[in-house]
Write a protein that holds these residues in place. Sequence first.
Motif, PDB file in Angstrom:
ATOM      1  N   PRO B 200      68.404 147.246  85.997  1.00  0.00           N
ATOM      2  CA  PRO B 200      69.653 147.092  86.771  1.00  0.00           C
ATOM      3  C   PRO B 200      70.270 145.704  86.590  1.00  0.00           C
ATOM      4  CG  PRO B 200      67.745 146.952  88.223  1.00  0.00           C
ATOM      5  CD  PRO B 200      67.215 147.210  86.851  1.00  0.00           C
ATOM      6  N   LEU B 201      71.507 145.697  86.113  1.00  0.00           N
ATOM      7  CA  LEU B 201      72.253 144.444  86.016  1.00  0.00           C
ATOM      8  C   LEU B 201      73.162 144.382  87.242  1.00  0.00           C
ATOM      9  CD1 LEU B 201      73.034 141.943  84.262  1.00  0.00           C
ATOM     10  CD2 LEU B 201      74.914 143.317  83.409  1.00  0.00           C
ATOM     11  N   VAL B 202      72.865 143.449  88.118  1.00  0.00           N
ATOM     12  CA  VAL B 202      73.631 143.349  89.366  1.00  0.00           C
ATOM     13  C   VAL B 202      74.796 142.386  89.150  1.00  0.00           C
ATOM     14  CG1 VAL B 202      73.529 142.766  91.812  1.00  0.00           C
ATOM     15  CG2 VAL B 202      71.544 143.809  90.706  1.00  0.00           C
ATOM     16  N   GLY B 203      75.998 142.858  89.402  1.00  0.00           N
ATOM     17  CA  GLY B 203      77.181 142.030  89.174  1.00  0.00           C
ATOM     18  C   GLY B 203      77.536 142.018  87.696  1.00  0.00           C
ATOM     19  N   LYS B 204      78.233 140.944  87.279  1.00  0.00           N
ATOM     20  CA  LYS B 204      78.727 140.897  85.904  1.00  0.00           C
ATOM     21  C   LYS B 204      77.711 140.342  84.922  1.00  0.00           C
ATOM     22  CE  LYS B 204      83.564 140.501  87.178  1.00  0.00           C
ATOM     23  NZ  LYS B 204      84.672 139.586  87.420  1.00  0.00           N
ATOM     24  N   GLY B 205      76.623 139.812  85.438  1.00  0.00           N
ATOM     25  CA  GLY B 205      75.595 139.270  84.540  1.00  0.00           C
ATOM     26  C   GLY B 205      75.934 137.878  84.046  1.00  0.00           C
ATOM     27  N   LEU B 206      76.916 137.234  84.662  1.00  0.00           N
ATOM     28  CA  LEU B 206      77.283 135.881  84.236  1.00  0.00           C
ATOM     29  C   LEU B 206      76.525 134.810  85.015  1.00  0.00           C
ATOM     30  CD1 LEU B 206      81.132 136.395  83.859  1.00  0.00           C
ATOM     31  CD2 LEU B 206      79.368 136.478  82.090  1.00  0.00           C
ATOM     32  N   ASN B 207      75.756 135.250  86.011  1.00  0.00           N
ATOM     33  CA  ASN B 207      74.934 134.277  86.746  1.00  0.00           C
ATOM     34  C   ASN B 207      73.865 133.725  85.799  1.00  0.00           C
ATOM     35  OD1 ASN B 207      73.888 137.001  86.956  1.00  0.00           O
ATOM     36  ND2 ASN B 207      72.190 136.103  88.100  1.00  0.00           N
ATOM     37  N   ARG B 208      73.498 132.478  86.031  1.00  0.00           N
ATOM     38  CA  ARG B 208      72.576 131.818  85.082  1.00  0.00           C
ATOM     39  C   ARG B 208      71.185 131.657  85.689  1.00  0.00           C
ATOM     40  NH1 ARG B 208      74.326 126.706  81.923  1.00  0.00           N
ATOM     41  NH2 ARG B 208      74.557 125.846  84.006  1.00  0.00           N
ATOM     42  N   ARG B 209      70.201 131.902  84.830  1.00  0.00           N
ATOM     43  CA  ARG B 209      68.822 131.745  85.242  1.00  0.00           C
ATOM     44  C   ARG B 209      68.110 130.872  84.220  1.00  0.00           C
ATOM     45  NH1 ARG B 209      67.076 135.764  89.020  1.00  0.00           N
ATOM     46  NH2 ARG B 209      65.096 134.649  88.918  1.00  0.00           N
ATOM     47  N   SER B 210      67.375 129.911  84.731  1.00  0.00           N
ATOM     48  CA  SER B 210      66.444 129.219  83.844  1.00  0.00           C
ATOM     49  C   SER B 210      65.207 130.079  83.718  1.00  0.00           C
ATOM     50  CB  SER B 210      66.068 127.855  84.430  1.00  0.00           C
ATOM     51  OG  SER B 210      67.091 126.923  84.196  1.00  0.00           O
ATOM     52  N   MET B 211      64.606 130.059  82.543  1.00  0.00           N
ATOM     53  CA  MET B 211      63.348 130.763  82.333  1.00  0.00           C
ATOM     54  C   MET B 211      62.382 129.789  81.663  1.00  0.00           C
ATOM     55  SD  MET B 211      64.444 134.552  81.028  1.00  0.00           S
ATOM     56  CE  MET B 211      62.912 135.321  81.550  1.00  0.00           C
TER      57      MET B 211
END
Lengths: 478, 342
Positions: B200-211
Amino acid sequence: MRTEVLVVGSGAGGATTAAVLAAAGVDVLIVEEGPEVAPGSLTPFSIDQMRQQYRNMGELIALGLPSVTFAEGRCVGGSTEVNSGLYHRPHDMTLERWARGWDVKDLAAGSLLEFSEPIERNLTVSTFPSGPPPASRLLQEGAARLQWHAQEIPRWFRFDSPITGVRQSMSLTYLRQARRHGATLWSDTWVERFIVEKGRAIAALVLRGDGTRDRIDFDSVFVCGGAVQSAALLQRSGIRRHVGKTLTMHPTVKAVAHTAAPINDPTDVPVVQVREFYPHMSIGGSATNLPLLGMALMRTRRRLDDLAGLLPHMPIYYAAIRTQGLGRVTALPRMRDPLVTYRITGQDIARLRSAMGRLLEVLLAADTIEVIPSALHADPITSAAQIPEQVAKVTRRTADLMTVHVCSSVPMGEDRSKCAVDSYGRSHEVAGVLVNDASILNDAPGINPQGTVMALATRNAERFLLDHGQTPAAREFS
Amino acid sequence: MTTGLVVTGGGGWFGRSFLASLAETPLGLPIDEVRVLVHHPTDVPLVQQSLRAAKIYVGDVRSDSDVAELYEGLDTTHLVHSAAVIHPGSVADFFSINAGGTERIVRGALQRGLQRMVHVSSNSPIGTNPSPDEVFRDNEPYNPYYGYGASKMQAEVIVKDLLTAAAVPGTIVRPPWFYGPYQPERQARFLKTVRLGTFPLVGKGLNRRSMVYTEHLALGVRLAATTDRPGIGTYWIADSQPYSMLEILDAVRAAARAEGLEVVDKVLRLPNAAGVMAEKVDAALQKRGKYQQEIHVAGELNKNIACSIAGARRDLGYDPQISLVEGMRRSYRYGLENGQDV
């Protein structure tokens, strides 16, 4: 009354415009709604100053959830007579964003430097000769311990000793220059509206301080009343397309630092800012006199005993953010002041909380006894682990927001789908009308905007001269 | 005189990766033995696979006697503490294990001549960024994300207070979202659902995550364990840059494709409101002391959790090299080689 160019407003935009035009030989009349007050005659941030030099005693409100209170000067010289005098050069990243986002011509990175440098010399922009004062150093120390970038922001001050100086406000600099070259200034004069005939503005209807009405005919008018008043005046004159719909601010949250050493100067403002989080937020010092300290602590749970004794030990600091939400200015029929509203979004609330957290963090990292967030029911804190509980008190319903930077109500650029004036401040809608103040900044610059306003005002006024076959004079005062 | 390197959480995702790195290259400290605390007996063979020479202790950080046994006979200690629970049975476990356990482990080490400590924390004490273009610095105010964040915040405070009082140097490392070999089943599910287009991609997927690739984290912890910096430093240990959610999903699919796996090029798009709702349900459940992993994760999917590793680069010489796609390829390979349904 007839003038070649009418300049409405005598703040950073208006004074600069008038000086550039007058020095080139243009016949200029400046009208200012507020009174003329001799510089230095009033104690900074005093009730007297609030009454005489601020609009509505320094308490204006942009309605919203939460509302944002804002302050602006209303006197000859505008806000430059009363503000902290902190100077930033226009930031390249901001100029590029504006050029790209609004199709502003000739606004590449570095393009304003040729205007900024003479402005800096004219205003004697400088830092404290012997380093920043103690309340500024407190912020510097806290930031250094957190490895956050902080710096002393220079001011338009002429320092006459290592620790004191005279603010080089517009009345001492650009207005003096304008008058020296023949410009006339009418204070206590409010412009009700412009008369527009066949798509061209030809005259202004004004109300003088003695209650008389007047008509001023002009070839061109520069509107420089600040982001709220300029937008309202244009709307009252029937110029409404993209006017007043994109207001931006830098809302701030505040906290009081309690220090063992007496470091607060009630007549001045700290000059160090934490720039680590530019452009999203910045942290700096606020004016702190007894009434302002009382207001900052009033809604908290900190006991207010012996505030006068604590005043030297309790400077106030702020954290300011750029918002996602925008505001509106709406001129109301038969009302002198417009309705101002502002929409704070969920992201803005999150950023305000983040800003409050960072403000508390940096003050705790400095040598403080306690730090008191200026928020409803906030408690004094002494450790970083106590921050989350206090930050949670900054909510949409309780946030106590204020600002002194109001911009962007009449955005510039060639993109007519969202710009009210062109790249040089010329109205897209009505000939003869130019806007040349903080209104034309495309969005909130994330810095004290006066340096940007003055650089753009110089650029646009010179462009106006070139358009009319005239040659701009030297930018630096002789 | 016996000097021990004590590693807690040795059977975990990071723990095994770190121990494997020790097997490859020892830390270079004067250490006589490596003692590893694991929670379950089933972890013992896993740890042995990673570091054959490890002395393995099965125990619980909530048990005084287990912790005493872990340190028994040591005269001086180096400590890498990573034992924690991230998806517990109840909210109370967060605090008894992550905070209470940390206190017990650190106090035990201090009684055994603690020389330096690395505490493996998390992004969760610092919360989420307000917008996609902001990144956390090393020194940030606490803003804990629900129960896990609050417990890891408490753990950090305990570490700082105890080490400061004892004048022992230490480093708190904050890793964000892991990926890499030794992954648990929940990560295998992530890899599979992304590959098959059901993540599931919640929203537009433009949020950023560090991994953080787990070998990068192991590298960061090694550097933190061997630095000679005084005091207590806090550093983000992550990949070079944060990624948008779309970039992450693209990289996972590219990795799967490169490994010759079937890939369905689609995502299960959910409105932002779904994430907001999941977060609200998670908050309500946690308030009642309950924890539901899927709901918690769903509530986090549209968040920005991005950090800067500038501090670790500057002070520790940390320099992560593995690309996201390469790290994900190694994750798929690990899964396939170890019987995971990736």
